[in-house]
Design an enzyme around this catalytic site. Structure first.
Site, PDB file in Angstrom:
ATOM      1  N   HIS A 165       0.714  -1.245   0.199  1.00 16.17           N
ATOM      2  CA  HIS A 165       0.072  -0.079   0.122  1.00 16.17           C
ATOM      3  C   HIS A 165       0.849   0.999   0.011  1.00 16.17           C
ATOM      4  CE1 HIS A 165      -4.127  -1.808   0.837  1.00 16.17           C
ATOM      5  NE2 HIS A 165      -3.401  -2.876   1.112  1.00 16.17           N
ATOM      6  N   ASP A 199       3.441   9.611  -0.847  1.00 20.37           N
ATOM      7  CA  ASP A 199       2.330   8.929  -0.542  1.00 20.37           C
ATOM      8  C   ASP A 199       2.033   7.835  -1.553  1.00 20.37           C
ATOM      9  OD1 ASP A 199       0.073   8.237   0.986  1.00 20.37           O
ATOM     10  OD2 ASP A 199      -0.585  10.555   1.041  1.00 20.37           O
TER      11      ASP A 199
HETATM   12  C1  GDG Z   1      -2.005   3.889   3.283  1.00 15.56           C
HETATM   13  C2  GDG Z   1      -0.975   4.586   2.280  1.00 15.56           C
HETATM   14  C3  GDG Z   1      -2.778   4.527   0.458  1.00 15.56           C
HETATM   15  C4  GDG Z   1      -8.602  10.127   7.900  1.00 15.56           C
HETATM   16  N1  GDG Z   1      -9.134  10.671   8.890  1.00 15.56           N
HETATM   17  C5  GDG Z   1     -10.269  10.043   9.384  1.00 15.56           C
HETATM   18  C6  GDG Z   1     -10.664   9.303   8.205  1.00 15.56           C
HETATM   19  N2  GDG Z   1      -9.543   9.213   7.552  1.00 15.56           N
HETATM   20  C7  GDG Z   1      -9.477   8.166   6.513  1.00 15.56           C
HETATM   21  C8  GDG Z   1      -9.599   8.888   5.234  1.00 15.56           C
HETATM   22  C9  GDG Z   1      -9.013   7.898   4.139  1.00 15.56           C
HETATM   23  C10 GDG Z   1      -7.848   7.287   4.903  1.00 15.56           C
HETATM   24  O1  GDG Z   1      -8.326   7.658   6.218  1.00 15.56           O
HETATM   25  C11 GDG Z   1      -6.410   7.647   4.944  1.00 15.56           C
HETATM   26  O2  GDG Z   1      -6.057   6.961   3.442  1.00 15.56           O
HETATM   27  P1  GDG Z   1      -4.857   7.596   2.940  1.00 15.56           P
HETATM   28  O3  GDG Z   1      -4.570   7.009   1.502  1.00 15.56           O
HETATM   29  O4  GDG Z   1      -5.111   9.161   2.535  1.00 15.56           O
HETATM   30  O5  GDG Z   1      -3.738   7.542   3.739  1.00 15.56           O
HETATM   31  P2  GDG Z   1      -2.931   6.319   4.455  1.00 15.56           P
HETATM   32  O6  GDG Z   1      -3.740   6.196   5.917  1.00 15.56           O
HETATM   33  O7  GDG Z   1      -1.545   6.831   4.947  1.00 15.56           O
HETATM   34  O8  GDG Z   1      -2.883   4.986   3.954  1.00 15.56           O
HETATM   35  C12 GDG Z   1      -1.684   5.537   1.375  1.00 15.56           C
HETATM   36  C13 GDG Z   1      -3.635   3.691   1.530  1.00 15.56           C
HETATM   37  O9  GDG Z   1      -3.051   3.237   2.645  1.00 15.56           O
HETATM   38  C14 GDG Z   1      -4.556   2.626   0.751  1.00 15.56           C
HETATM   39  O10 GDG Z   1      -3.902   1.891   0.080  1.00 15.56           O
HETATM   40  O11 GDG Z   1      -3.442   5.402  -0.270  1.00 15.56           O
HETATM   41  O12 GDG Z   1      -0.761   6.067   0.431  1.00 15.56           O
HETATM   42  O13 GDG Z   1      -0.273   5.550   3.255  1.00 15.56           O
HETATM   43  O14 GDG Z   1      -9.712   6.929   3.521  1.00 15.56           O
HETATM   44  O15 GDG Z   1     -10.926   9.337   4.750  1.00 15.56           O
HETATM   45  N3  GDG Z   1     -12.055   8.477   8.092  1.00 15.56           N
HETATM   46  C15 GDG Z   1     -12.785   8.850   9.018  1.00 15.56           C
HETATM   47  N4  GDG Z   1     -12.756   9.759  10.223  1.00 15.56           N
HETATM   48  C16 GDG Z   1     -11.353  10.468  10.243  1.00 15.56           C
HETATM   49  O16 GDG Z   1     -11.249  11.380  11.334  1.00 15.56           O
HETATM   50  N5  GDG Z   1     -13.939   8.236   9.032  1.00 15.56           N
END
Ligand code: GDG
Length: 520
Positions: A176, A388
């Site tokens: 990921h 990222d």
């Molecule tokens: C890893 C990789 C890759 C955040 N705060 C809240 C909340 N979130 C959710 C967001 C989003 C998720 O968390 C974060 O996903 P990201 O992709 O932005 O980043 P990582 O956590 O670092 O994820 C990344 C991912 O895995 C998938 O393969 O894209 O590059 O680092 O969905 O919305 N959700 C809720 N409350 C919050 O306060 N409900």
């Protein structure tokens, strides 16, 4: 920790075993301590479970993962109609495996050493031990000929460990986070073991073509294996076999989120948010886990300078920054939190007036509906990571903008930048460029914004998380399990010089251009 039963014995004994097994560091449920002391499980609906749930149900699949707490192994149980297998980590393993090797060695190393990775041999030992337990659990719960899909950097040794026990299963692995360039990866004292661990899989999925290319180069350099296009030829007791490495960019449940954003209660909440912010003309929004990879400080610096220069600011524009708590026991994260909070206070101290605050900083987690309302309330979404793997927040913003309004400022260093051509792309290290791009996004004409958003929405709608999972699994399915293609030579036994480049030679064409295969 009690030893696991031998896999075949368990399968024979129970007649059980699942045809589809997901192995991820975390379970798709959180443990809840009820007031009466009982334990119950609540779904923690992430993108991964949304994507895999239909496949899990159809195949009667099992999900193996850690509950998130130190303590004994929960073992197999059912929750929300899913077969789950809870793994246990001791307090020492949480420290050395999870907070140590995963979050203070691999995470910074794989994100271009934004923070210095720490290398400790006892952390590595914990990583090996925990990976071995996960592999053993997978071997125990997979039926003969099953498909096992292993996820992410916490479990890179599981493919090889599992293959050694179960030559009959088909093994997929998805990374990921980014896979770094070899010059960085080479710092890892256990680089060869990690590459060999991953090569136990039949199919390795990465977010971007560049990640797959970096991995293939690591194979050539760290193990001396030969690569051809997107395949690596490895040897083994059953003869040579090809491992495939390609890009499968992950996505979101676009239709589901778009529907939430259409709900009247969510739209009402979005209006309320704008109201309590003082009805500014422009709401800027950042949503991130509080992580140093996300470029929150660069974003705040650019915004602060725009305020200083009078180019942006309240009452005309306000920034809402959600920074959800993350990895709070890891030192680098505690330091980051202090720095972010100091920066926010400085900006607000210098620019706020009574009743008008330039940065609304929220160090909290919110329900999905509130996130959708925030996305709806925001005119400009700021996604500025320094590195990222993908960044789902960017795609979520796009999925919520049903009226095709809004602008996305997106770092070039995200996987999402490869797909979302309609975004305002930025290099977050270039603060002047970032300021100009933010300013441009706030003044984009409605017609241009619509044109950009429409193209991004098409992409996010068509390539959703269900399609991501289906594409990965059908590609995995098309690879003959344990097949040894004709005329191949194994280089595992005696790693010779790389056919393309030689282990320490100048990178060949693959390293520059990436493998041919992007699965979609
Ligand atoms: C890893 C990789 C890759 C955040 N705060 C809240 C909340 N979130 C959710 C967001 C989003 C998720 O968390 C974060 O996903 P990201 O992709 O932005 O980043 P990582 O956590 O670092 O994820 C990344 C991912 O895995 C998938 O393969 O894209 O590059 O680092 O969905 O919305 N959700 C809720 N409350 C919050 O306060 N409900």
């Amino acid at each position: 920790m009690p030893p696991m039963p031998e896999p075949d014995a368990a399968t024979a004994e129970t007649g059980a075993g699942h045809d589809f097994v997901v192995v991820a560091s975390r379970l798709p449920v959180d443990r809840i301590e009820e007031p009466d002391g009982r334990t119950s499980w609540r779904a923690s609906p992430g993108g991964l479970v949304t994507a895999l749930e239909p496949v899990m149900r159809e195949a009667g699949g099992a999900w193996i993962g850690w509950s998130g707490d130190a303590g004994p192994e929960p073992g197999p149980f059912e929750a929300n109609g899913l077969h789950l297998v809870g793994m246990g980590l001791s307090a020492e393993e949480v420290r050395d495996f999870y907070e140590g090797f995963c979050n203070a060695t691999l995470w910074p190393l794989y994100h271009d050493v934004i923070a210095p990775p720490q290398f400790h041999r006892h952390w590595w030992d914990a990583y090996v031990a925990v990976n071995r337990r996960f592999a053993q659990a997978a071997a125990t719960h997979a039926a003969r000929g099953a498909t096992v899909w292993i996820h992410d950097y916490q479990l890179q040794l599981v493919p090889q460990m599992l293959r050694r026990q179960r030559g009959d299963v088909r093994i997929g692995f998805f990374n990921h986070i980014p896979f770094p360039g070899y010059e960085i990866f080479a710092q890892l004292p256990w680089r060869r073991q990690v590459v060999e661990g991953l090569l136990g899989a039949d199919l390795l999925g990465f977010q971007r073509r560049a990640d797959a290319a970096n991995f293939l180069r690591a194979c050539r350099r760290a193990t001396g294996l030969t690569t051809k296009g997107s395949t690596v030829r490895v040897g083994g007791p059953a003869g040579p076999r090809d491992v495939h490495a390609a890009a499968f960019p992950i996505s979101i449940d676009s239709a589901g989120l778009s529907q939430i954003a259409q709900r009247e209660d969510v739209r009402k909440r979005a209006r309320e948010i704008r109201e309590v912010l003082g009805q500014p003309e422009i709401v800027l929004l950042g949503v991130d886990r509080l992580d140093y990879t996300k470029g929150i400080l660069h974003r705040l610096k650019a915004y602060g300078e725009l305020l200083n220069e009078g180019r942006l600011g309240p009452p005309q524009a306000v920034l809402v920054q959600v920074a959800s708590p993350s990895r709070e026991r890891v030192e680098a994260y505690r330091e980051l939190r202090d720095e972010v909070e100091l920066t926010v206070s400085r900006i607000n101290g210098e620019h706020a007036e009574v009743g008008s605050t330039p940065v609304h900083y929220l160090h909290q987690s919110y329900p999905r509906e509130e996130m959708a309302a925030l996305y709806l309330a925001a005119d400009v979404m700021l996604v500025t990571p320094l590195r990222d793997g993908m960044n789902l927040v960017a795609k979520e913003y796009v999925a919520c903008r049903n009226d095709e309004s809004g602008a996305l400022v997106l770092s070039e260093f995200t996987g999402a930048a490869d797909e979302l051509g309609g975004a305002f792309l930025v290099n977050p290290h270039d603060i002047e460029g970032l300021k100009d791009t933010i300013a441009r996004a706030t003044t984009v004409s409605p017609a241009e914004a619509r044109r950009r958003m429409r193209s991004m929405r098409r992409r996010v709608r068509e390539y959703d998380v269900a399609r991501w999972a289906a594409t990965f699994l059908s590609t995995l399915d098309s690879i003959p399990a344990g097949a040894a293609p004709d005329g191949g030579t194994s280089s595992d036994a005696a790693p010779g010089p790389d056919a393309d480049t030689g282990p320490d030679a100048t990178p060949g064409p693959d390293a520059d251009t990436g493998p041919d295969a992007t699965a979609y």
